[in-house]
Design a protein around this motif. Structure first.
Motif, mmCIF file in Angstrom:
data_model
loop_
_atom_site.group_PDB
_atom_site.id
_atom_site.type_symbol
_atom_site.label_atom_id
_atom_site.label_comp_id
_atom_site.label_asym_id
_atom_site.label_seq_id
_atom_site.Cartn_x
_atom_site.Cartn_y
_atom_site.Cartn_z
ATOM 1 N N UNK A 96 -0.932 -10.038 1.540
ATOM 2 C CA UNK A 96 -1.808 -10.722 0.590
ATOM 3 C C UNK A 96 -2.753 -9.778 -0.140
ATOM 4 N N UNK A 97 -2.436 -8.503 -0.168
ATOM 5 C CA UNK A 97 -3.170 -7.535 -0.971
ATOM 6 C C UNK A 97 -2.254 -7.057 -2.099
ATOM 7 N N UNK B 84 10.877 5.058 1.166
ATOM 8 C CA UNK B 84 9.928 4.010 1.512
ATOM 9 C C UNK B 84 10.290 3.407 2.865
ATOM 10 N N UNK B 85 9.271 3.177 3.689
ATOM 11 C CA UNK B 85 9.443 2.488 4.969
ATOM 12 C C UNK B 85 8.538 1.261 4.990
ATOM 13 N N UNK B 86 8.991 0.141 5.562
ATOM 14 C CA UNK B 86 8.205 -1.100 5.523
ATOM 15 C C UNK B 86 6.804 -0.964 6.104
ATOM 16 N N UNK B 87 6.641 -0.123 7.117
ATOM 17 C CA UNK B 87 5.317 -0.008 7.738
ATOM 18 C C UNK B 87 4.285 0.625 6.804
ATOM 19 N N UNK B 88 4.752 1.343 5.764
ATOM 20 C CA UNK B 88 3.800 1.928 4.821
ATOM 21 C C UNK B 88 2.987 0.841 4.133
ATOM 22 N N UNK B 89 3.637 -0.279 3.798
ATOM 23 C CA UNK B 89 2.948 -1.364 3.099
ATOM 24 C C UNK B 89 1.868 -1.981 3.977
ATOM 25 N N UNK B 90 2.145 -2.125 5.253
ATOM 26 C CA UNK B 90 1.154 -2.694 6.162
ATOM 27 C C UNK B 90 -0.069 -1.804 6.288
#
Length: 355
Positions: free
Chosen positions: A305-306, A256-262
């Protein structure tokens, strides 16, 4: 020759009572209604269990009881010694009659045999019983779910649902997600790319839907979303008929990489704007990665917020082609085995030096 086994006091009365009970069940249900059959088996099992506890019957009594019942009801299956022992175990597993009436009696007998064989802990057995009833699992699917440790995986995804969804919906959404997802029906190379895994999942769509769980309906793969004259593509899009909302699945190879969530948050906003109708709830995103760090996921989702969940998945990995080429084939191994057998047989036939 008549069996010389010494029958305990009360045996003949029990035999007659069971004969009457079995005939009654045959008349009411013709042995075809699951509920009547299961309740009958439970009552037989309870009687046997109580007699063993109260009167210290020996194990051979079950064999004799089986023989007498089979003689009385020739051609009727279900009264073998093994079956009677299952009935006893079944009655001891469900001593609470209300649970038996409300839940256990609704599940076919073959399912109960699976539960008794494969699930030893009572609470876990009841969980699978309820899940089988709710989802309408066949016997084979029940075996698959137990083998895949569904209970241990369900509700284990890392999410921000408690913050982004109403309480009842967040609880249900969390229960829906698993960690890890078991895609063992899919075989890919160790160097597989995301599209290869995605295409493999689509070619096994029935298995994928079974793993996702009840309520998921497949909408499409590589679903285009056009925003500001640019087109983006969703890996896998599903609709959940109980939650009445879209589920956007993004598949990633590796950690997992943080930018995936964005990026997934962006997709969810676009789906809500372009596909969602007023009667549907906000869409939910699911990131599927091969591994993830709890703190990293927590920080990545903190200001999003999703509603997003992050789960891992597992697939069956093939060895890379260069390594496969170096390994012996089944035929090669069989040839070695045959050669060793020949040599052993030759040595056996040769006289020893002392002869």
């Amino acid at each position: 020759m008549k069996n010389s086994l010494q029958l305990p006091s009360g045996y003949h009365e029990l035999l007659q009572e069971l004969k009457t009970r079995i005939r009654g069940a045959q008349v009411r249900a013709a042995f075809a209604v699951t509920r009547e059959l299961v309740l009958l088996y439970w009552s037989i099992g309870r009687e046997i269990s109580q007699r063993f506890d109260r009167e210290d019957w020996g194990g051979k009594i079950v064999d004799r009881l089986s023989k007498d019942l089979q003689a009385e009801f020739p051609g009727v299956e279900g009264f073998s010694p093994r079956s009677l022992r299952y009935m006893r175990t079944f009655a001891e597993a469900w001593p609470d009659e209300p649970i038996l009436q409300q839940l256990a009696a609704k599940l076919p007998w073959g399912h109960h045999m699976v539960l008794l064989d494969r699930v030893k802990e009572g609470e876990t057995r009841e969980w699978y019983l309820r899940a089988a009833l709710e989802n309408g699992w066949s016997r084979n699917v029940l075996v698959h779910m137990i083998s895949g440790q569904l209970r241990e995986r369900e509700g284990k995804a890392l999410t921000n649902f408690q913050r982004e969804l109403p309480p009842r919906e967040s609880d249900l959404a969390e229960q829906i997600l698993k960690d890890p997802y078991n895609f063992d029906f899919l075989t890919v190379t160790t160097a597989a790319k995301e599209r290869e895994i995605e295409n493999g999942l689509l070619s096994h769509l029935r298995d994928l839907l079974l793993e996702l769980g009840r309520g998921f309906s497949f909408v499409g793969s590589q679903v285009p979303l056009t925003v500001d004259d640019r087109t983006f593509y969703i890996d896998l899009l599903f609709y959940h008929v109980r939650l009445h909302r879209y589920f956007v699945f993004e598949l990633k190879v590796g950690d997992f990489e943080p930018e995936y969530a964005g990026k997934l948050s962006f997709y969810l906003a676009a789906v809500n704007r372009t596909l969602r109708t007023p009667v549907e709830g906000p869409s939910i995103g699911v990131l599927l990665c091969e591994s993830r760090s709890g703190p990293m996921v927590e920080f990545a989702l903190e200001n999003i917020n999703q509603p997003i969940g992050v789960s891992t998945y597992r697939v069956t990995r093939e060895l890379p082609a260069p390594i496969q080429d170096e390994l012996p084939t089944v035929e090669d191994l069989q040839e070695v085995v045959n050669k060793l057998r020949t040599e052993i047989e030759t040595l056996r036939r040769e006289p020893s030096n002392g002869e």
